[in-house]
Design an enzyme around this catalytic site. Structure first.
Site, PDB file in Angstrom:
ATOM      1  N   LYS A  79       0.843  -1.211   0.000  1.00 46.93           N
ATOM      2  CA  LYS A  79       0.000   0.000   0.000  1.00 46.93           C
ATOM      3  C   LYS A  79       0.871   1.252   0.000  1.00 46.93           C
ATOM      4  O   LYS A  79       0.451   2.322   0.425  1.00 46.93           O
ATOM      5  CB  LYS A  79      -0.918   0.001   1.236  1.00 46.93           C
ATOM      6  CG  LYS A  79      -1.922  -1.139   1.271  1.00 46.93           C
ATOM      7  CD  LYS A  79      -3.009  -0.964   0.214  1.00 46.93           C
ATOM      8  CE  LYS A  79      -4.036  -2.089   0.281  1.00 46.93           C
ATOM      9  NZ  LYS A  79      -5.009  -1.988  -0.834  1.00 46.93           N
ATOM     10  N   LEU A  92      -1.628   9.676   4.092  1.00 45.08           N
ATOM     11  CA  LEU A  92      -2.821   9.174   4.774  1.00 45.08           C
ATOM     12  C   LEU A  92      -3.444   8.014   4.004  1.00 45.08           C
ATOM     13  O   LEU A  92      -3.577   8.088   2.778  1.00 45.08           O
ATOM     14  CB  LEU A  92      -3.845  10.314   4.867  1.00 45.08           C
ATOM     15  CG  LEU A  92      -5.224   9.971   5.417  1.00 45.08           C
ATOM     16  CD1 LEU A  92      -5.131   9.687   6.913  1.00 45.08           C
ATOM     17  CD2 LEU A  92      -6.190  11.122   5.159  1.00 45.08           C
ATOM     18  N   GLU A  98       4.469  14.926   6.068  1.00 45.41           N
ATOM     19  CA  GLU A  98       4.264  15.464   7.421  1.00 45.41           C
ATOM     20  C   GLU A  98       5.046  14.642   8.449  1.00 45.41           C
ATOM     21  O   GLU A  98       5.638  15.197   9.384  1.00 45.41           O
ATOM     22  CB  GLU A  98       2.774  15.458   7.765  1.00 45.41           C
ATOM     23  CG  GLU A  98       1.961  16.369   6.863  1.00 45.41           C
ATOM     24  CD  GLU A  98       0.487  16.395   7.255  1.00 45.41           C
ATOM     25  OE1 GLU A  98       0.068  17.366   7.894  1.00 45.41           O
ATOM     26  OE2 GLU A  98      -0.236  15.434   6.945  1.00 45.41           O
ATOM     27  N   GLU A 117      -3.419  17.128  -1.429  1.00 42.56           N
ATOM     28  CA  GLU A 117      -4.642  17.361  -0.659  1.00 42.56           C
ATOM     29  C   GLU A 117      -5.664  18.164  -1.468  1.00 42.56           C
ATOM     30  O   GLU A 117      -6.865  17.921  -1.384  1.00 42.56           O
ATOM     31  CB  GLU A 117      -4.316  18.094   0.659  1.00 42.56           C
ATOM     32  CG  GLU A 117      -3.798  17.192   1.768  1.00 42.56           C
ATOM     33  CD  GLU A 117      -2.304  16.887   1.665  1.00 42.56           C
ATOM     34  OE1 GLU A 117      -1.679  17.203   0.641  1.00 42.56           O
ATOM     35  OE2 GLU A 117      -1.767  16.311   2.633  1.00 42.56           O
TER      36      GLU A 117
END
Ligand code: 1HE
Length: 265
Positions: free
Chosen positions: A32, A71, A119, A139
């Site tokens: 992933k 994320l 981040e 984003e």
């Protein structure tokens, strides 16, 4: 007293390896692209809460071809505003644990360093990239905002205008550009980031613990304080550091010609 690190298994979200006084921590979801799900974030928190006493620096890196694709978007779809707020605060807590760890953290970067992956890298104290690394904040395209401390930490490294451009236009920075603009402090040859990060971590681990503490905890506060407050904080930190026995021993060794001189690189 620190708890022992969990033993890594084939399904572990993190891998661990101890090399001398350096602990390497591998993000371990290569299929992933090391997307950061809640499980991996909470494992990172557990790891930093359980750092063995004899470890002097940490290297965080990605297993596979990428550092992290950010994320885990598959976990985001069902979250409402309140859950999103709590989720972001959970990331803040964990990444603060990295930034304010007892010991310095070096990030070894390759492939995707995207969104939350960037981040995470920003919470480390030193970043080492190899040529495959690239930095992106998609984003804007995804309809979300950074939530892992990126808007606080990244502008301090690369500037608000550069971060705004990345988020608005989807601009991607290469590793070569990244070392110029402050995304990383080092650029290695291909495949060299982890080895270089370990080499740097080994060097960092040899410093006096109080100096490392001052660099990690006091320097960022001083840099953001008013000049007069900063100078006073600096004087206080300097006096504490130099009164430590470790400083006296190290300075005596230099004066007695028993330790290495500074060498030009
Ligand atoms: C993922 C994720 C992910 C890969 N969440 N599953 N991050 C992004 O918007 C980046 C999204 N990812 C990509 O653009 C690409 O995956 C990569 C450029 C990183 C790699 O491409 P590639 O061709 O090597 O791999 P792939 O085929 O796209 O992905 C392999 C698998 O990983 C695939 O799953 P599979 O089950 O179909 O095999 C992908 O779905 C999965 N995958 N990235 C979930 N991010 C605290 S706020 C932070 C906000 C953000 O981080 S926004 C940025 C999110």
């Amino acid at each position: 007293m620190a708890q022992p690190l969990p033993a890594a298994t084939a399904n572990s979200l993190l891998t661990f390896e101890t090399i001398g006084r350096v602990l390497t921590v591998g993000l371990n979801r290569p299929a992933k692209r090391n997307a950061l799900n809640d499980g991996i974030i909470l494992e990172i928190e557990r790891c930093f809460a359980a750092l063995p006493e004899d470890i002097g620096a940490v290297v965080i890196h990605g297993i596979g071809d990428h550092f992290s694709a950010g994320l885990d978007l598959s976990e985001l779809t069902e979250r409402d505003a309140t859950a999103g707020l709590m989720h972001s605060r959970m990331w803040h807590r964990v990444f603060d644990t990295i930034q304010h760890a007892r010991i310095p953290v070096v990030a070894a970067l390759k492939g995707a360093v995207i969104g939350g992956g960037l981040e995470l890298a920003c919470a480390a104290h030193i970043r080492v990239a190899e040529p495959s690394a690239y930095y992106a904040l998609p984003e804007g395209q995804r309809g979300i905002f950074v939530g892992g401390g990126g808007s606080v930490r990244l502008p301090r490294l690369v500037g608000v205008a550069r971060m705004a451009d990345m988020m608005l236009t989807g601009r991607v920075y290469t590793a070569a550009e990244g070392v110029v603009h402050g995304f990383s402090q080092y650029l290695t040859e291909e495949g060299g980031a982890l080895a270089k990060a370990i080499e740097l971590a080994e060097r960092v681990a040899q410093n006096a613990p109080l100096t490392n503490f001052a660099v990690m905890q006091a320097l960022p506060l001083i840099a953001e304080a008013s000049p007069q407050t900063g100078l006073m904080l600096e004087a206080l930190m300097a006096s504490v550091a130099q009164s430590d026995q470790e400083a006296k021993t190290r300075i005596r060794a230099f004066l007695d010609r028993k330790t290495a001189k500074v060498q030009p690189s």
